[in-house]
Motif scaffolding. Structure first.
Motif, PDB file in Angstrom:
ATOM      1  N   ASP A1179       0.810  -1.200   0.000  1.00 31.48           N
ATOM      2  CA  ASP A1179       0.000   0.000   0.000  1.00 31.48           C
ATOM      3  C   ASP A1179       0.847   1.255   0.000  1.00 31.48           C
ATOM      4  O   ASP A1179       0.341   2.353   0.074  1.00 31.48           O
ATOM      5  N   LYS A1387      -3.382   0.657  15.982  1.00 29.60           N
ATOM      6  CA  LYS A1387      -3.622   0.615  14.537  1.00 29.60           C
ATOM      7  C   LYS A1387      -2.805  -0.526  13.985  1.00 29.60           C
ATOM      8  O   LYS A1387      -1.574  -0.566  14.135  1.00 29.60           O
ATOM      9  N   ASN A1388      -3.540  -1.443  13.339  1.00 31.32           N
ATOM     10  CA  ASN A1388      -2.880  -2.638  12.814  1.00 31.32           C
ATOM     11  C   ASN A1388      -2.071  -3.315  13.922  1.00 31.32           C
ATOM     12  O   ASN A1388      -0.916  -3.714  13.730  1.00 31.32           O
ATOM     13  N   SER A1420      -5.932   4.436   6.375  1.00 28.07           N
ATOM     14  CA  SER A1420      -6.711   3.200   6.236  1.00 28.07           C
ATOM     15  C   SER A1420      -6.077   2.114   7.066  1.00 28.07           C
ATOM     16  O   SER A1420      -4.845   2.014   7.170  1.00 28.07           O
ATOM     17  N   GLY A1421      -6.935   1.241   7.680  1.00 26.09           N
ATOM     18  CA  GLY A1421      -6.410   0.145   8.464  1.00 26.09           C
ATOM     19  C   GLY A1421      -7.361  -0.284   9.542  1.00 26.09           C
ATOM     20  O   GLY A1421      -8.488   0.198   9.669  1.00 26.09           O
ATOM     21  N   LYS A1422      -6.892  -1.251  10.345  1.00 27.17           N
ATOM     22  CA  LYS A1422      -7.673  -1.804  11.443  1.00 27.17           C
ATOM     23  C   LYS A1422      -7.299  -1.074  12.718  1.00 27.17           C
ATOM     24  O   LYS A1422      -6.116  -1.001  13.077  1.00 27.17           O
ATOM     25  N   TYR A1423      -8.304  -0.550  13.439  1.00 26.32           N
ATOM     26  CA  TYR A1423      -8.083   0.194  14.666  1.00 26.32           C
ATOM     27  C   TYR A1423      -8.735  -0.553  15.822  1.00 26.32           C
ATOM     28  O   TYR A1423      -9.773  -1.225  15.628  1.00 26.32           O
ATOM     29  N   THR A1439     -12.801  -0.713  11.525  1.00 26.95           N
ATOM     30  CA  THR A1439     -11.948  -0.604  10.347  1.00 26.95           C
ATOM     31  C   THR A1439     -12.226   0.719   9.660  1.00 26.95           C
ATOM     32  O   THR A1439     -13.393   1.111   9.485  1.00 26.95           O
ATOM     33  N   SER A1441     -11.720   2.897   6.129  1.00 27.66           N
ATOM     34  CA  SER A1441     -11.379   2.779   4.719  1.00 27.66           C
ATOM     35  C   SER A1441     -11.504   4.165   4.094  1.00 27.66           C
ATOM     36  O   SER A1441     -12.560   4.802   4.193  1.00 27.66           O
ATOM     37  N   SER A1455      -7.499  -0.617   2.753  1.00 27.38           N
ATOM     38  CA  SER A1455      -7.090  -1.278   3.999  1.00 27.38           C
ATOM     39  C   SER A1455      -6.187  -2.455   3.719  1.00 27.38           C
ATOM     40  O   SER A1455      -5.182  -2.645   4.383  1.00 27.38           O
ATOM     41  N   ASN A1458      -3.286  -7.734   6.328  1.00 25.54           N
ATOM     42  CA  ASN A1458      -2.440  -7.306   7.454  1.00 25.54           C
ATOM     43  C   ASN A1458      -0.966  -7.366   7.057  1.00 25.54           C
ATOM     44  O   ASN A1458      -0.171  -8.070   7.666  1.00 25.54           O
ATOM     45  N   VAL A1460       2.455  -4.984   5.785  1.00 20.83           N
ATOM     46  CA  VAL A1460       3.074  -3.671   5.543  1.00 20.83           C
ATOM     47  C   VAL A1460       4.382  -3.927   4.837  1.00 20.83           C
ATOM     48  O   VAL A1460       5.265  -4.599   5.370  1.00 20.83           O
TER      49      VAL A1460
END
Length: 1481
Positions: A1179, A1387-1388, A1420-1423, A1439, A1441, A1455, A1458, A1460
C-alpha cells in the motif's frame, strides 16, 4: 743556629729556651755549682740508705691535653729540668738577687779559710767516685746478664720499632728534588710505609714521581721535581709484630719568586686542636680531561668525602686555573653541596682553557685534583675566517689614551691574518665603536679619543682575506683617567673621623711652568710611538698641560704634534709617523701664565717595530703518554722577546691536515696533547707567539703512535714454596698487579741466607729471565734458612724487587700427600658463574695426584665457613663455579693422591660476581661455504692487547686443526676440518684488559648440529615461507603461488606442468616479486586438460628448491566447479545483485521482517517482491534505503506461508533471491515467534471468579498457532466441563470450577517453541477445606465485584468506517470500570499516540474519543481500543477505509491485508512501477 732551625720548631715557644743565650748558660752553671754540696750531701744520704739498687726508669712524659672523656684537645707546654732553678736564681726582684749574692760570698769565704772543709770535700769526692764505680760495675753485670738471657731466649730479641734517626723537614724550590731519610731499628725487621697527608704513597701509581729505598735499616723517600702540590705533611710508619711507630716531617715548596705560595695552607702536625681529630679527605667521581667549544656551558665537578663526617662542617674549597685562584664572576660559578664541589663555566671562551685544579682544605691538610680543559673556536661566521683573539687586557690607562693588548688566535682559517680591529664600548651602553681604521698587526694598540673619567670595555677582532673573525671576550672595564687622579678619587681616610680628605697644592699665580723631566720613548712600533715624562718640579698654577713636538733627524725644524688641544697626561701616543724615518721628540709645559721651556730631546728613534717576531722552536719530540694523549716537548725559541707562549698543532701521518692542540698559548716547553685517536700515528709542530706575531712553524716531529706509555712492572707478590729437597726449592709467585703497559717478558729470582735471624747478602738465582711464575732455586744448603725476592721485567726494563718472602727452611719434604696447587687464575666472570684455573702441585707426594678439590667462601666470611664446590675430585685443572650475583668470593684448591688430600693453595683475590658492561660471548658462525668458525669481539682494546685462543684452557699452538685470524677488535678461530677430535671447551682471553674472556663448549650434540648446518650451507636450499598452494580469484581465475623466505635478485624460477616446462602466454601469466619472495602463476580457467601436477623449481646461485601441487580426481573436479561458480558470480555482480540473500528476522514485538541486502544498484534499478509466483503490491510506494530491502509481516498466520522471492533488475541484468517459508521453513519461523511469545509471558497467577478459581498469565502478543499445554503435578491436564482453558486478548487462563481440596498442588503452563519450550509454574495450596469453603462463600461477592468493576467498552464504535480523503473523522465510545481503566489505541495491532493529525482523548474516566483532522489513504487500516484494569481487559475493533472520489472504478479499499511492505536502499528511488495488486484476503 736559629737560621738552620726547621720552621715548625720556631712556633714552639719552649724549644731550647734555656740554652740560646751564653750569658744565661754561664749564670745557670754558677748557680748549680754553688748548690752542689747541699744537693750532693742529700743525694749521698739517700744513696747510702738505698744501697746500690738501680734507679728505676722514668716514664716517658706526654704533652697532650685531654678532656674528661680522654679526647685530645691540644698541647701542654712542659716545664723542662732546670727551669725552676732558673726562675729561682734569676728573680726579677732585686731583694732576692742581693740575698743570693750574699749567701754565695759567705760560702766562698768559709771554704777558702778552712783546711778542714777542703779535706772534707776530698773525702766526699772519693766516696762519690767509689759509689759511681760500683754503680757502673753493677750496671755492666746487669747488661751482660740481659744479653746472655737474650741469646738463650730468642723471643726476647723481638721488640717494637724505634726511630734511631727521624726524618727532618725541608724547604725547597720548585722543580728541585728532596729526599727524606730515617733509620729504624726493631725485630723482626719492621715494614716501612711512607704517607703524604695520611695517604699511603704509591710509587707505581705515580711512576717517576716518588722513589723509595730501604737499605741496612736506612729508609728514604725521594720526591722528584717538586711542585706546589708536594707541600704537605709526610710521615713514615714502621710496623712489626710488636707494635708500630711513626715519625713526621714537612716539606714546603717555594716558588722561584722567593716566596712560599700564600694559597698553600701551612702543614699541620698531629691532631687538630679544634676538634681533637684528623680529617681524611678523598676526592672521588672526578672530572676528566674535557673538551668544549666557545659559547657553550661546561660544568666540572668532584665528589668529596671527608672522614669523619661532622655536621655543618664546611671545608675550604678552591678552584684554580693554571695555578691562579679563581673567584666567582659572571664567567665562573662555584657551588658546594655538602659533598660535591662544582665549577660551572657559563660561557666558554678560549681564555677558559687551561689546567683546572680543585683544592679541598681542612684543618688537617688539603687534597687536590687536576685535569685539563680544552676550548675550541666556535664555528666561524664566514668560511675560512680566523679564530677570535683572546685575553684582551688594558695595560696603561690615563686620561688621553688606553693601551689594549691581546693574544693572537691559534687558528688563522688557512690564510695569514692581515691584522686586528679594536672596538670600544662605553660602560652602560651597548654601542660598539671601531677604534682603528686600518688593521694593526701588532697585538698592542693605544686607543685615543676617550672621554676623561668615563669607563670603557674593549674587544678585538681578527681579519684575513676571507673575512672577519668573531669578537673576543670583552675586557674588564677601565676608566680613562690618570692613576694619580684615580688615587685622589679613592682618597685616604682619617682614622679618627672616618672622613675622606683630599689635598691639593696651593696655586702659585703668574708662574710659567718649568721643563718636563725624564722624557723617554716607552714603546715604538711602525704604527705608533708612546712617550712618557715626569711633570716639572715647578708646575705653576694647577692644571698644567703639555705640547709635544717632533723633529726629523738631521734637521732643526721642530713641529708641534698636538696643535689644537694640549695633552693633560704626562704620556702621549703619536701616530702617522713615516716608517723607516728617525725622529726626536721633546715636550713643553703650558698654563695660563704661558708656555715653558722644552724638555731635553730624546735620542733619534727610527719608526718601526722594536719587537721582532720570535724565531721558530726546534727539536719537537713526541712521547707516548696514554691511549688518547701524547706528551710533546721542544726546544724553546732562541730569539724571543716578550714571549707570550707556544701553539702546538698535530696531524695524522699522511693526512696533511693540521689541527691545533691548544687554543691558548702555553709558556712551558712541554705540553700534553689530549683527544687523539688511539692507534693512529701523529706528527706535531710548534710555533712561538709574542705581541709582534706568530713565528714560523718548527720542523715537523717524527710520527708517534698513540698508545699508552710503558713502564717497568710492579713487584710480584705472594711468594710460596711448592717443593723442597735437600739442596733446592721450587718457588711460585703471583703476577704483579701493574705490568707497566707491556707484556712481562720474564722474572728474576734472588735469594739470601738468614743466619740467626740476620739476613745475608742477596744472590741471583737466575741470570736469564724465566717466563713461568714458578722456578727451582738450586745450589742451596740443607737445613739452612733462606729468603727470596722476585723482580718482573718487560720491554721497559726490570721492575723493583718484591718484598722479601717469609723465611723458608731448606729441608727435604717427606710427607705422603701432595703439595699445594699454584697459579690460580679467574676467567669468564659473570653474574652467576666464573671459571677457575690452576696448575697442579710440583710436589706429588708418595703417589701421583689423581684429583682436585675446590673450596669457596664469601670474601668477608670467617675461615670456618669454607665449603667445597665439588664433592667428587675432578681430574681437570679447571672448573666452572656457580655464584650468587653481587657477592664477593675467594677460592682455594687442594690436590689429592692415594695418601690423602694435600695442603691448600694460596687464596685468590676477592672476585665480585658481576658481569662487566660490554661483555660479549663467543659466537659460532657457519658461512656460505659451510666453514665453521668461533668469533669473539672486544671493544675496549688497548694498543698492546692480544687475543689468545685455548682448547680446554691450554693455549692453541698447533694450526693443523684451527686457523686464527684477528682484525681490529675481532678475532676468529676457523676449524680446518671439524671432526670428533675437536670436541672440547674453546676459550678466548684478551690480554692487557681487566680479564675479558669467554668460552664455548663444543659437545657431541653441538658437533652434529654444526655439521648439519655446514652441509646445508655447502648445499643450500632456498627456504620457503609457504609451499605451493592454489586459490581462486575473481572471475574464477586460478592462482598457483608460493613464497620464498629469502631469495636474491639473481634468483630464477622454472614452471613445470606434468614434467613439461610452461611459459608466459595467453593461458599462463607468471609473476615473481623478488622483494617479497612471492612467486605466482595465474590461469584464466581450468579445463579437463589441466588435471595433473604443477611444480615450481627455484634457483638462487647454488641454492635450489622446488615445490609441487597435485590436482587430480575429485580434488581437481571440485576446484574446477568452484572456478566456474566464481566466474558466474563475477558476472552476476556486474549488475544489481544481492550481497546478502533473502532471510527473516523476528522482532521482540513478534513481527516478522523479510529482508535482504543489495549492491551495485543505481537509480533505474527496480525491485519486485513475489509470493508463490505472484507479485506483492504494497500500500506504499516501494523504495530503497541503506541498501536493504524489507517486507514486514505484522501478524503472521498460516496464510502467510509460501515461497517468497525478490527480483532486482535494470539494463545491466537481474538477480533473484528466494526464501521458502513452507512446511519446515514456516514451522522454524513460527517456533522462533513462539519463543518470543513465551519469553514475554508473565508469572503464573491465581484469582477467584464467580464460578471458581482461575490461573492466568499475560503475553505481549498472542498467535492462534501458539501451542500451550497446562500441567497439574507434572502431568498434562485432561480438560472437562469443570476444568477449562482459554484465551482472552493476551491473557491465557485455566478455569477450575467448584474447586475441591483435591485440586491443590503445582500447576504449570508450557509454551511449545520446537526447541525445549518455556514453563511457568504456580503452587495452589491452603488449609484444606477451610480455604475451599472460603472461596465458595466469597464467590458470589467476588462475582458481583468483578461484574461491577471490570473494565468494559460500553459501545459507540462502528465496525467499519468508510470516509472520503480530506474529511474529518470523530469517533467516541463509552468506557466503564472501577478502578478507572487504562485506555490504549492500536492501529494494525500497533500502539498509536496522540499527535496533531490523530487526536486521542479520555475524558472523565468515561468517554474515549478518536479524532483524525484530515484523513488520507495512509489512515486506512484496522483500529482497536483496549481498556484494562485489575478485574479484566476488554477491546473494541473497527476498520477505517479511505477512498479518493476521482479514481477510476470508484472507491477502492485501501485497507488491504495485514501486511506492511517496506523497501529500503541507500538513497531514495523514484516510485517503482508495479503490476496490479492481488487480493490477499
Amino acid at each position: 743556629m736559629s737560621g738552620s732551625m726547621p720552621f715548625y720548631q720556631k712556633h714552639h715557644r719552649h724549644y731550647d729556651r734555656g740554652y740560646r743565650s751564653r750569658e744565661t748558660e754561664s749564670k745557670l752553671s754558677q748557680y748549680q755549682t754553688s748548690s752542689r754540696y747541699t744537693a750532693g750531701s742529700s743525694t749521698s744520704a739517700i744513696s747510702t740508705s738505698r744501697g746500690l739498687s738501680p734507679v728505676p726508669k722514668r716514664a716517658k712524659p706526654t704533652y697532650l691535653a685531654v678532656d674528661k672523656e680522654n679526647q685530645i684537645i691540644g698541647y701542654v707546654v712542659p716545664i723542662f729540668r732546670g727551669s725552676q732553678e732558673f726562675v729561682t736564681g734569676f728573680s726579677n726582684t732585686e731583694e732576692a738577687r742581693v740575698r743570693d749574692t750574699a749567701a754565695y760570698m759567705a760560702r766562698r769565704d768559709l771554704f777558702t779559710s778552712g783546711l778542714e772543709m777542703e779535706r772534707s770535700e776530698q773525702i766526699s769526692r772519693r766516696e762519690t767516685m767509689r759509689e759511681s764505680a760500683e754503680r757502673i760495675s753493677l750496671n755492666k753485670r746487669i747488661y751482660e746478664h740481659g744479653e746472655h738471657f737474650k741469646r738463650i731466649n730468642e723471643d726476647s730479641l723481638m721488640h717494637a720499632p724505634e726511630f734511631v734517626i727521624k726524618p727532618r723537614s725541608h724547604t725547597v724550590w720548585e722543580k728541585q728534588c728532596v729526599r727524606l731519610h730515617c733509620t729504624v731499628s726493631g725485630w723482626p725487621d719492621p715494614r716501612v710505609v711512607w704517607y703524604k697527608n695520611n695517604v699511603a704513597i704509591d710509587p707505581i701509581g705515580n711512576a717517576g714521581k716518588y722513589k723509595l729505598e730501604s737499605r741496612y735499616s736506612v729508609h728514604s723517600l725521594e720526591i722528584n721535581r717538586c711542585d706546589f702540590d708536594d707541600t704537605a705533611q709526610y710521615h713514615v710508619s714502621a710496623m712489626n709484630s710488636k707494635g708500630e711507630q711513626s715519625a713526621y716531617a714537612s716539606v714546603v715548596v717555594k716558588r722561584f719568586k722567593g716566596e712560599i705560595d700564600e694559597s698553600l695552607p701551612s702543614p699541620r702536625h698531629g691532631p687538630v686542636s679544634e676538634y681533637g681529630i684528623n680529617f681524611q679527605t678523598h676526592i672521588v667521581d672526578k672530572f676528566g680531561v674535557s673538551f668544549g667549544r666557545e659559547g657553550e656551558t661546561m660544568s666540572l665537578g668532584c665528589t668529596v668525602i671527608i672522614y669523619p663526617t661532622l655536621h655543618l662542617y664546611k671545608p675550604e674549597v678552591q678552584w684554580y686555573r693554571d695555578d691562579v685562584l679563581l673567584s666567582p664572576s659572571k664567567w665562573n660559578h662555584m657551588h658546594w653541596s655538602g659533598d660535591r664541589a662544582t665549577l660551572t663555566l657559563t660561557h666558554l671562551n678560549k681564555e677558559d682553557e687551561g689546567l683546572y685544579t680543585l683544592r679541598v682544605t681542612t684543618k688537617s691538610g688539603y687534597e687536590t685534583y687536576s685535569a685539563y680543559v680544552f676550548v675550541k673556536d666556535a664555528d666561524a661566521e664566514v668560511e675560512r675566517a680566523p679564530g677570535a683573539p683572546l685575553d684582551v687586557r688594558c695595560l696603561d690607562a690615563n686620561k688621553d689614551y688606553i693601551i689594549v693588548t691581546w693574544k693572537q688566535p691559534a687558528v688563522d682559517g688557512g690564510d695569514s691574518i692581515l691584522g686586528y680591529f679594536v672596538d670600544r664600548c662605553e660602560v652602560g651602553t651597548t654601542h660598539w665603536i671601531q677604534c682603528n681604521d686600518t688593521p694593526v698587526k701588532f697585538a698592542r694598540f693605544p686607543v685615543t679619543g676617550l672621554v676623561e673619567g668615563r669607563s670603557y670595555l674593549f674587544r678585538v677582532r681578527a681579519i684575513n682575506k676571507s673575512g672577519m673573525s668573531r669578537p673576543s671576550r670583552v675586557s674588564e672595564p677601565v676608566a680613562a683617567m690618570d692613576p694619580s687622579d684615580r688615587a685622589r678619587m679613592r682618597g685616604t681616610s682619617a682614622p679618627w673621623t672616618g672622613q675622606i680628605i683630599v689635598t691639593e697644592e696651593e696655586p702659585a699665580e703668574g708662574v710659567v711652568p718649568g721643563r718636563p723631566l725624564e722624557l723617554q720613548v716607552t714603546e715604538a712600533t711602525k704604527n705608533y710611538v708612546v712617550l712618557s715624562w715626569n711633570p716639572p718640579g715647578e708646575k705653576g698654577l694647577e692644571g698644567v698641560m703639555y705640547y709635544v713636538e717632533k723633529c726629523v733627524s738631521g734637521t732643526d725644524s721642530w713641529q708641534r704634534v698636538n696643535t689644537e688641544i694640549p695633552v693633560k697626561s704626562p704620556r702621549f701616543a703619536l701616530f702617522d709617523l713615516a716608517e723607516g724615518k728617525s725622529y726626536s721628540f721633546r715636550v713643553r709645559c703650558c698654563n695660563s701664565a704661558g708656555v715653558g721651556e722644552p724638555s731635553d730631546p730624546t735620542e733619534a728613534i727610527t719608526v718601526g717595530d722594536k719587537l721582532d717576531i720570535p724565531s721558530a722552536p726546534s727539536k719537537v719530540v713526541p712521547t707516548r703518554n696514554t691511549d688518547t694523549s701524547v706528551v710533546v716537548s721542544w726546544v724553546a725559541s732562541s730569539e724571543a722577546k716578550e714571549l707570550v707562549g707556544y701553539y702546538i698543532e698535530g696531524s695524522i701521518e699522511g693526512s696533511n691536515v693540521w689541527e691545533p692542540c691548544n687554543n691558548k698559548p702555553v709558556k712551558a716547553t712541554r705540553f700534553i696533547c689530549h683527544g687523539l685517536m688511539t692507534g693512529e700515528k701523529y706528527m706535531f709542530r710548534v710555533r712561538a707567539v709574542n705581541a709582534a706575531g706568530l713565528s714560523q712553524f718548527s720542523p715537523e716531529s717524527e710520527a708517534v703512535e698513540v698508545k699508552a706509555a710503558i713502564a717497568s712492572p710492579a713487584p710480584p707478590y705472594g711468594i710460596t714454596v711448592l717443593e723442597c729437597v735437600c739442596d733446592s726449592m721450587v718457588l711460585a709467585w703471583k703476577q704483579p698487579s701493574f705490568i707497566g703497559g707491556a707484556d712481562i717478558t720474564g722474572y728474576f729470582v734472588d735469594y739470601r741466607e738468614v743466619t740467626d735471624g740476620v739476613p745475608g747478602k742477596w744472590h741471583e738465582a737466575n741470570i736469564k729471565a724465566i717466563s713461568d711464575r714458578a722456578y727451582r732455586v738450586s745450589d742451596l744448603k740443607e737445613n739452612r734458612k733462606y729468603q727470596f725476592q722476585v723482580r718482573a721485567a718487560n720491554m721497559a726494563g726490570v721492575g723493583i724487587p718484591s718484598l722479601p718472602s717469609n723465611t723458608f727452611l731448606c729441608e727435604e719434604w717427606t710427607i705422603a700427600v701432595p703439595g699445594p696447587p699454584h697459579d690460580l687464575q679467574v676467567r669468564e666472570v659473570r653474574n652467576d658463574s666464573l671459571v677457575l684455573l690452576w696448575k697442579p702441585p710440583v710436589y706429588q707426594g708418595r703417589d701421583p695426584v689423581n684429583g682436585f678439590y675446590i673450596d669457596i667462601k664469601e670474601a668477608d666470611a670467617p675461615e670456618e665457613v669454607w665449603r667445597g664446590v665439588n664433592n667428587k675430585a675432578t681430574e681437570k685443572t679447571f672448573i666452572k663455579v656457580n655464584l650468587k650475583e653481587g657477592e664477593r668470593f675467594v677460592f682455594r684448591v687442594r690436590a689429592q693422591n692415594k695418601a690423602g688430600v694435600g695442603e691448600c693453595s694460596d687464596v685468590t683475590e676477592p672476585v665480585p660476581a658481576l658481569t662487566k658492561p660490554g661483555t660479549k660471548e663467543i659466537v659460532v658462525d657457519v658461512n656460505d661455504d659451510g666453514i665453521i668458525s668461533l668469533n669473539y669481539e672486544f671493544c675496549d682494546l688497548t694498543p698492546d692487547s692480544k687475543f689468545v685462543w685455548s682448547k680446554n684452557y691450554e693455549e692453541i699452538t698447533d694450526s693443523s686443526r684451527l686457523t686464527i685470524e684477528t682484525k681490529g677488535n675481532k678475532s676468529k678461530a676457523i676449524f680446518n676440518t671439524l671432526e670428533e677430535e675437536d670436541i672440547g671447551i674453546y676459550s678466548c682471553l684478551v690480554t692487557h684488559t681487566d680479564g675479558a674472556s669467554s668460552s664455548y663448549n663444543l659437545s657431541e650434540e653441538e658437533l652434529k648440529r654444526l655439521l648439519e648446518v655446514s652441509h646445508d650451507h655447502k648445499f643450500p636450499i632456498i627456504p620457503l615461507k609457504s609451499e605451493l598452494a592454489v586459490e581462486l580469484l575473481e572471475k574464477g581465475k586460478v592462482r598457483f603461488w608460493l613464497q620464498a623466505d629469502k631469495i636474491s635478485a639473481n634468483g630464477k624460477v622454472d614452471y613445470i606442468f606434468n614434467e613439461k616446462a610452461v611459459s608466459q602466454g595467453e593461458k599462463y601469466k607468471m609473476n615473481f616479486d623478488k622483494n617479497t619472495g612471492v612467486i605466482e602463476m595465474i590461469m584464466e580457467s581450468l579445463t579437463p586438460a589441466d588435471e595433473g601436477t604443477f611444480t615450481f623449481q627455484l634457483q638462487d646461485g647454488k641454492a635450489t628448491n622446488q615445490s609441487s601441487l597435485v590436482l587430480i580426481g575429485d580434488v581437481f573436479k571440485a576446484l574446477q566447479k568452484e572456478s566456474e561458480f566464481q566466474k558466474k558470480e563475477w558476472v552476476r555482480k556486474q549488475g544489481p545483485h544481492f550481497i546478502e540473500y533473502l532471510g527473516y528476522e523476528v522482532t521482540p514485538e513478534c513481527c516478522v521482517i523479510l529482508k535482504c541486502k543489495v549492491g551495485n544498484v543505481k537509480k533505474e534499478t527496480s525491485a519486485h517482491w513475489y509470493k508463490d509466483g505472484r507479485e506483492i503490491k504494497s500500500d506504499e510506494h516501494l523504495g530503497f534505503t541503506e541498501g536493504v530491502l524489507k517486507l514486514e509481516i505484522a501478524q503472521i498466520s498460516k496464510k502467510d506461508a509460501g515461497v517468497y522471492e525478490v527480483v532486482l533488475k535494470d539494463d545491466r541484468g537481474k538477480d533473484t533471491s528466494t526464501l521458502n517459508l513452507t512446511d519446515q521453513g514456516f514451522k522454524d519461523l513460527m517456533n522462533e515467534v513462539f519463543s518470543f511469545i513465551a519469553n514475554s509471558s508473565t508469572a503464573l497467577k491465581i484469582t477467584s471468579t464467580d464460578q471458581g478459581i482461575r490461573l492466568y498469565t499475560f503475553v505481549s502478543y498472542y498467535n492462534d498457532l501458539l501451542q500451550v499445554t497446562w500441567h497439574y503435578k507434572d502431568s498434562a491436564i485432561a480438560f472437562s466441563d469443570r476444568i477449562k482453558s482459554g484465551v482472552v486478548g493476551e491473557q491465557l487462563w485455566l478455569q477450575i470450577t467448584e474447586p475441591t481440596e483435591k485440586d491443590m498442588g503445582k500447576y504449570a503452563i508450557e509454551f511449545n517453541d520446537g526447541k525445549g519450550g518455556l514453563r511457568r509454574t504456580v503452587e495452589l495450596s491452603g488449609q484444606g477445606e477451610t480455604i475451599i469453603i472460603s472461596i465458595f462463600e466469597s464467590s458470589l461477592l467476588a462475582t458481583l465485584i468483578v461484574c461491577l468493576g471490570r473494565a468494559r467498552v460500553a459501545g459507540g464504535l462502528p465496525d467499519v468506517v468508510t470516509i472520503q480523503e480530506g474529511k474529518a473523522l470523530n469517533l467516541t465510545c463509552n468506557i466503564s470500570g472501577d478502578p478507572v481503566p487504562e485506555v490504549t489505541w492500536l492501529k494494525n495491532d500497533r500502539e498509536i499516540t496522540s499527535d496533531d493529525h490523530c487526536i486521542l482523548k479520555f475524558a472523565s474516566g468515561k468517554f474515549a474519543s478518536f479524532i483524525i483532522t484530515g484523513v488520507n489513504t495512509s489512515d486506512s487500516g484496522k483500529y482497536s481500543i483496549l481498556v484494562k484494569n485489575k478485574y479484566g481487559t476488554e477491546s473494541g475493533d473497527f476498520t477505517v477505509s479511505v477512498f479518493i472520489p476521482d479514481e477510476a472504478g470508484g472507491k477502492k479499499n485501501k485497507s488491504g491485508p495485514n501486511l506492511v511492505v517496506n523497501i529500503s536502499v541507500s538513497w531514495l528511488l523514484n516510485e517503482l512501477e508495479t503490476p496490479s495488486p492481488i487480493d490477499l484476503s
